[in-house]
Design an enzyme around this catalytic site. Structure first.
Site, PDB file in Angstrom:
ATOM      1  N   PHE A  90       0.828  -1.215   0.000  1.00 16.96           N
ATOM      2  CA  PHE A  90       0.000   0.000   0.000  1.00 16.96           C
ATOM      3  C   PHE A  90       0.865   1.270   0.000  1.00 16.96           C
ATOM      4  O   PHE A  90       1.804   1.390   0.791  1.00 16.96           O
ATOM      5  CB  PHE A  90      -0.881  -0.033   1.255  1.00 16.96           C
ATOM      6  CG  PHE A  90      -1.883   1.077   1.352  1.00 16.96           C
ATOM      7  CD1 PHE A  90      -3.115   0.981   0.723  1.00 16.96           C
ATOM      8  CD2 PHE A  90      -1.606   2.212   2.096  1.00 16.96           C
ATOM      9  CE1 PHE A  90      -4.053   2.002   0.832  1.00 16.96           C
ATOM     10  CE2 PHE A  90      -2.533   3.235   2.212  1.00 16.96           C
ATOM     11  CZ  PHE A  90      -3.760   3.127   1.573  1.00 16.96           C
ATOM     12  N   ASN A 187      -4.095   1.918  10.556  1.00 19.66           N
ATOM     13  CA  ASN A 187      -4.831   2.289   9.350  1.00 19.66           C
ATOM     14  C   ASN A 187      -5.184   0.978   8.660  1.00 19.66           C
ATOM     15  O   ASN A 187      -4.503   0.545   7.733  1.00 19.66           O
ATOM     16  CB  ASN A 187      -3.970   3.182   8.446  1.00 19.66           C
ATOM     17  CG  ASN A 187      -4.682   3.516   7.142  1.00 19.66           C
ATOM     18  OD1 ASN A 187      -5.896   3.331   7.030  1.00 19.66           O
ATOM     19  ND2 ASN A 187      -3.938   3.996   6.160  1.00 19.66           N
ATOM     20  N   PRO A 188      -6.238   0.311   9.139  1.00 23.20           N
ATOM     21  CA  PRO A 188      -6.569  -1.012   8.587  1.00 23.20           C
ATOM     22  C   PRO A 188      -7.260  -0.880   7.233  1.00 23.20           C
ATOM     23  O   PRO A 188      -7.696   0.212   6.868  1.00 23.20           O
ATOM     24  CB  PRO A 188      -7.537  -1.579   9.635  1.00 23.20           C
ATOM     25  CG  PRO A 188      -8.182  -0.380  10.240  1.00 23.20           C
ATOM     26  CD  PRO A 188      -7.191   0.750  10.157  1.00 23.20           C
TER      27      PRO A 188
HETATM   28  C1  LIG Z   1      -4.598   0.591   4.254  1.00 20.44           C
HETATM   29  S1  LIG Z   1      -3.090  -0.306   4.373  1.00 20.44           S
HETATM   30  C2  LIG Z   1      -2.232   0.748   5.535  1.00 20.44           C
HETATM   31  C3  LIG Z   1      -0.740   0.697   5.441  1.00 20.44           C
HETATM   32  C4  LIG Z   1      -0.014   1.766   6.265  1.00 20.44           C
HETATM   33  N1  LIG Z   1      -0.373   1.713   7.664  1.00 20.44           N
HETATM   34  C5  LIG Z   1      -0.309   3.147   5.725  1.00 20.44           C
HETATM   35  O1  LIG Z   1      -1.087   3.882   6.320  1.00 20.44           O
HETATM   36  O2  LIG Z   1       0.253   3.502   4.679  1.00 20.44           O
HETATM   37  C6  LIG Z   1      -3.611  -1.698   5.339  1.00 20.44           C
HETATM   38  C7  LIG Z   1      -2.522  -2.726   5.657  1.00 20.44           C
HETATM   39  O3  LIG Z   1      -3.116  -3.696   6.540  1.00 20.44           O
HETATM   40  C8  LIG Z   1      -2.566  -4.969   6.275  1.00 20.44           C
HETATM   41  N2  LIG Z   1      -3.489  -5.959   6.866  1.00 20.44           N
HETATM   42  C9  LIG Z   1      -4.687  -6.366   6.397  1.00 20.44           C
HETATM   43  N3  LIG Z   1      -5.261  -7.235   7.261  1.00 20.44           N
HETATM   44  C10 LIG Z   1      -4.403  -7.361   8.313  1.00 20.44           C
HETATM   45  C11 LIG Z   1      -4.427  -8.113   9.530  1.00 20.44           C
HETATM   46  N4  LIG Z   1      -5.458  -8.910   9.842  1.00 20.44           N
HETATM   47  N5  LIG Z   1      -3.378  -8.009  10.379  1.00 20.44           N
HETATM   48  C12 LIG Z   1      -2.312  -7.210  10.071  1.00 20.44           C
HETATM   49  N6  LIG Z   1      -2.230  -6.480   8.927  1.00 20.44           N
HETATM   50  C13 LIG Z   1      -3.264  -6.547   8.062  1.00 20.44           C
HETATM   51  C14 LIG Z   1      -2.419  -4.978   4.764  1.00 20.44           C
HETATM   52  O4  LIG Z   1      -1.475  -5.944   4.356  1.00 20.44           O
HETATM   53  C15 LIG Z   1      -1.970  -3.519   4.492  1.00 20.44           C
HETATM   54  O5  LIG Z   1      -0.565  -3.428   4.472  1.00 20.44           O
END
Ligand SMILES: C[S@@+](CC[C@H](N)C(=O)[O-])C[C@H]1O[C@@H](n2cnc3c(N)ncnc32)[C@H](O)[C@@H]1O
Length: 277
Positions: A90, A187-188
């Site tokens: 991302f 930031n999920p």
């Molecule tokens: C919207 S991106 C945010 C990335 C970063 N925090 C940013 O703001 O640029 C969401 C991230 O959540 C991760 N992700 C999705 N489900 C997850 C889970 N259950 N546990 C940990 N990470 C997760 C994805 O791989 C992705 O990298």
């Protein structure tokens, strides 16, 4: 032809293909191809070599077909940092800088805080907090191995100490930290999957597991966060503007208090903050 003139024409080409802010892309791509800063680009009288012209043309074509500018540049500015970015992870967005601002506010008055950044992606939020609160001990997790590798790479290049681990939410963290964390920030993935077909190509270039999620993941995140925070510890999450009220309600249902919603720079409800009683 001077590079400045090529940029002007490149901008027109991008505009005709419907690329947003075409002049920004045209200029940035030329700086990348020539490996110069803005001042040197406009000062150069010498025309492009054949190889430079080919590289610039290729970059313009990729931009026209929806490749994000950040993927072509290989980097993205975030708060005070320049992060490496690449396809498969991302790309950090400007609105997420507000999440970091809220996190820093919530940490005021806490010395040597323990911070966890869930869903860290490129490491943007964790690294910005480590940069702006050098006394913080920051851990970060992501379910994607590619994201974890990139976040570690960014941490090493920037010389910032963030402990990045692969796994689901808190699962990879040491059990000894349960109940000891001062701040959980996240930031999920939060876009409704029904929006998938309507998203611009730049957004669809991000991995689906980084984009699509909803209240269910947010609720699980809140329940687990409650167990990892110390009493009085804080939570800050980014959310979809249309879901902010529901996310705030879910935080209250999970037992948080002092729940608030903060707007981003475009005036959209973007961040929900709260404290564990
Ligand atoms: C919207 S991106 C945010 C990335 C970063 N925090 C940013 O703001 O640029 C969401 C991230 O959540 C991760 N992700 C999705 N489900 C997850 C889970 N259950 N546990 C940990 N990470 C997760 C994805 O791989 C992705 O990298």
């Amino acid at each position: 032809m001077r590079p400045a003139e090529v940029v002007r024409r490149g901008s027109g080409y991008l505009e005709r293909h419907g690329v947003e802010a075409p002049e920004v892309s045209a200029e940035a791509l030329m700086m990348r191809v020539l490996a110069v800063d803005r001042a040197a680009l406009y000062a150069r009288d010498r025309g492009l070599s054949a190889a430079e012209a080919r590289a610039y043309g290729r970059a313009l074509c990729l931009r026209c077909t929806g490749t994000p500018l950040q993927h072509l540049m290989g980097e993205q500015g975030f708060r005070r940092l320049v992060l490496t970015v690449r396809p498969g992870v991302f790309v950090p967005r400007p609105e997420t800088e507000v999440l970091v601002g809220v996190a820093l506010e919530l940490l005021e008055g806490t010395e040597g805080p323990r911070v966890v950044d869930l869903c860290t992606g490129s490491g943007a939020v964790a690294l910005a907090i480590a940069d702006e609160r050098p006394d913080a001990r920051v851990m970060a997790t992501d379910i994607s191995e590619a994201a974890v590798a990139l976040a570690r790479e960014n941490a090493e290049r920037l010389g910032l100490a963030v402990d990045v681990r692969a796994g689901d939410l808190f699962e990879p963290l040491p059990a000894a930290c349960r109940g000891e964390i001062d701040l959980v920030v996240a930031n999920p993935p939060y876009l409704p999957v029904e929006l998938a077909a309507d998203l611009p190509p730049e957004v669809r270039a991000d991995p689906p597991e980084a984009l699509f999620g909803g209240l269910e993941l947010m609720r699980r995140l809140f329940t687990e966060t409650m167990a990892w925070l110390r009493p009085g510890g804080a939570l800050a999450v980014e959310c979809d503007e249309r879901a902010a009220a529901a996310v705030a309600a879910a935080a209250r249902e999970a037992g948080f208090h002092e729940v608030f919603v903060r707007r981003d720079l475009n005036g959209r409800d973007r961040v929900v903050g709260a404290r564990r009683p």
